[in-house]
Scaffold this active site. Structure first.
Site, mmCIF file in Angstrom:
data_model
loop_
_atom_site.group_PDB
_atom_site.id
_atom_site.type_symbol
_atom_site.label_atom_id
_atom_site.label_comp_id
_atom_site.label_asym_id
_atom_site.label_seq_id
_atom_site.Cartn_x
_atom_site.Cartn_y
_atom_site.Cartn_z
ATOM 1 C CE LYS A 79 -0.236 1.173 -2.094
ATOM 2 N NZ LYS A 79 1.143 1.542 -1.210
ATOM 3 C CB SER A 148 -0.122 5.147 -2.057
ATOM 4 O OG SER A 148 1.193 3.753 -1.813
ATOM 5 C CB SER A 172 2.781 4.518 0.629
ATOM 6 O OG SER A 172 3.570 5.254 0.762
#
Length: 436
Positions: A79, A148, A172
């Site tokens: 990420k 996210s 997230s």
């Protein structure tokens, strides 16, 4: 985009076994993933940075010296809030379009030391908050993948990589795992080092990772913990499983498909013989979701103080609003939210006495239509605030075919036990012949 799940690359544990048995090379694993990326990335847009040549070089190096380490030869996505020595880190923000440089974040360094092949950086929402990137849901590209950890969930779900790092501050990781139909573990808060991550809220930020199988999650957990990998134990007999089914105080936010899936999950568990106990959370827990918002806003305003001071015009309206909320929050209100959370943490152990895990919703329902928003983290906020391990278990679908996951909340520090339970629950939820 290829919707044939049978053509997905092997799971991480299958690759690991093939590499150990010299039936597969690390380069073969990388080439399989690159082929999938080439096929699906134009529609999914999961990646912020990827370098096929660099991935091949890493794989050849592993093949040349012989596979070593529990993740040796396993392709991994990171990420784009975690620093990596070989890729810029942009945090989903135009402020860092040129990229933050630095040594690997602690989790990346640990995975690389265990032999993982870092394929590249996956799309995140702006600073891991709400403003979305371009990523689409592999199950239906007209729908959000969640956030996210958007790119990580999409990359795993489409078979571009077997493992991907994500993180969670509200919902997230669990929410995109649910929307994309994969397993996702939010580890026990504080169990893994977040050095080298661009964080929002130290009290909440938690490392996690996504995979298509529970054993793959355990492979990563053991590697990060410095433990020898042991396969999860065989699925427990349903009569040995003890679940506390809890709608939570946030139940009014559920949508019809989500409510039906949750009720179906409970029914499947009961019919399979699972010992199911319905639980209601204490009345004092009603304000916990708001307490999570208070803590997150207060700490984000301080974590992003430089960006607020020097680059305010480059922040999204949503993130500016969160920071303004945090700046307006008094220290007394912040302290009160933390005290409420601490009291609930102490109460959680007694609440879960005699059960293996809580079964709660992962999200209000299936992934919403459109890419302009990433969905509501409402069913994750409380558990992120309290810090126990949480795992999304796929296996159910909405009437339109989109995945709906179930969230298991475990005992703090017992992440392996929770993953074993997740594997058993998945075998129940995905079992044919129980469909209503």
């Amino acid at each position: 985009m290829n919707d044939d799940t049978h053509s997905l690359p092997p799971l991480a544990v299958e690759l690991r076994a093939a590499l150990d048995g010299h039936r597969h090379a690390a380069l073969d694993a990388v080439e399989q993933c690159l082929a999938r990326i080439e096929a699906d990335e134009p529609a999914i847009r999961a990646w912020r940075a990827i370098d096929p040549g660099h991935a091949r070089t890493q794989a050849r190096r592993i093949d040349g010296r012989g596979a070593a380490g529990p993740l040796a030869g396993i392709p991994l996505a990171v990420k784009d809030i975690f620093l990596t020595q070989d890729f810029p880190t942009r945090c989903g923000s135009p402020i860092y379009e040129d990229g933050l440089a630095g040594a690997d974040a602690a989790c990346v360094a640990a995975a690389r030391a265990a032999g993982a092949v870092v394929m590249g950086k996956t799309v995140t929402t702006e600073f891991a908050y709400f403003n979305p990137g371009p990523t689409a849901n592999p199950c239906n590209p007209l729908h959000t993948p969640g956030g996210s950890s958007s790119g990580s969930a999409a990359a795993v779900a489409s078979g571009m990589v077997p493992l991907a790092f994500g993180s969670q501050t509200a919902g997230s990781l669990i929410r995109p795992a649910s929307y994309c139909g994969v397993f996702g573990l939010k580890a026990t808060h504080g169990c893994h080092d977040l050095a080298g991550a661009k964080g929002l809220s130290p009290s909440l930020d938690t490392l996690g990772w996504l995979a298509r199988g529970a054993d793959d999650l355990e492979l990563m957990r053991s590697a990060l913990s410095g433990e020898a990998y042991r396969a999860l134990p065989p699925h427990r007999q349903p009569g040995q499983l003890r679940l506390g089914v809890c709608r939570t105080w946030e139940w009014p936010a559920i949508d019809p498909a989500g409510a039906r899936a949750f009720e179906d999950a409970e029914r499947r568990c009961r019919e399979a013989g699972v010992l199911v106990r319905r639980l209601e959370l204490p009345q004092a827990w009603r304000p916990l979701a708001q307490a999570q918002k208070t803590v997150m806003a207060f700490e984000t305003a301080r974590s992003l103080s430089v960006e607020w001071q020097d680059h305010r015009h480059q922040l999204s309206a949503a993130l500016r609003g969160l920071i303004e909320e945090g700046l307006a929050c008094s220290r007394a209100d912040y302290a009160a939210a933390q005290r409420l959370a601490q009291a609930a943490r102490q109460e959680l152990a007694s609440l879960m006495d005699g059960i293996d895990a809580l079964l709660v919703p992962s999200a209000p329902g299936a992934a919403p239509l459109g890419l302009h928003a990433t969905g509501d983290p409402v069913f994750c906020r409380v558990w992120t605030l309290l810090g126990p391990p949480c795992v999304n278990v796929p296996g159910l679908r909405a009437p339109d075919g989109l995945p709906i996951g179930m969230q298991l909340v475990g005992h703090g520090g017992r992440d392996r036990d929770l993953l074993a339970l997740a594997a058993s629950l998945h075998s129940i939820l995905s079992r044919e012949g129980l469909q209503s």
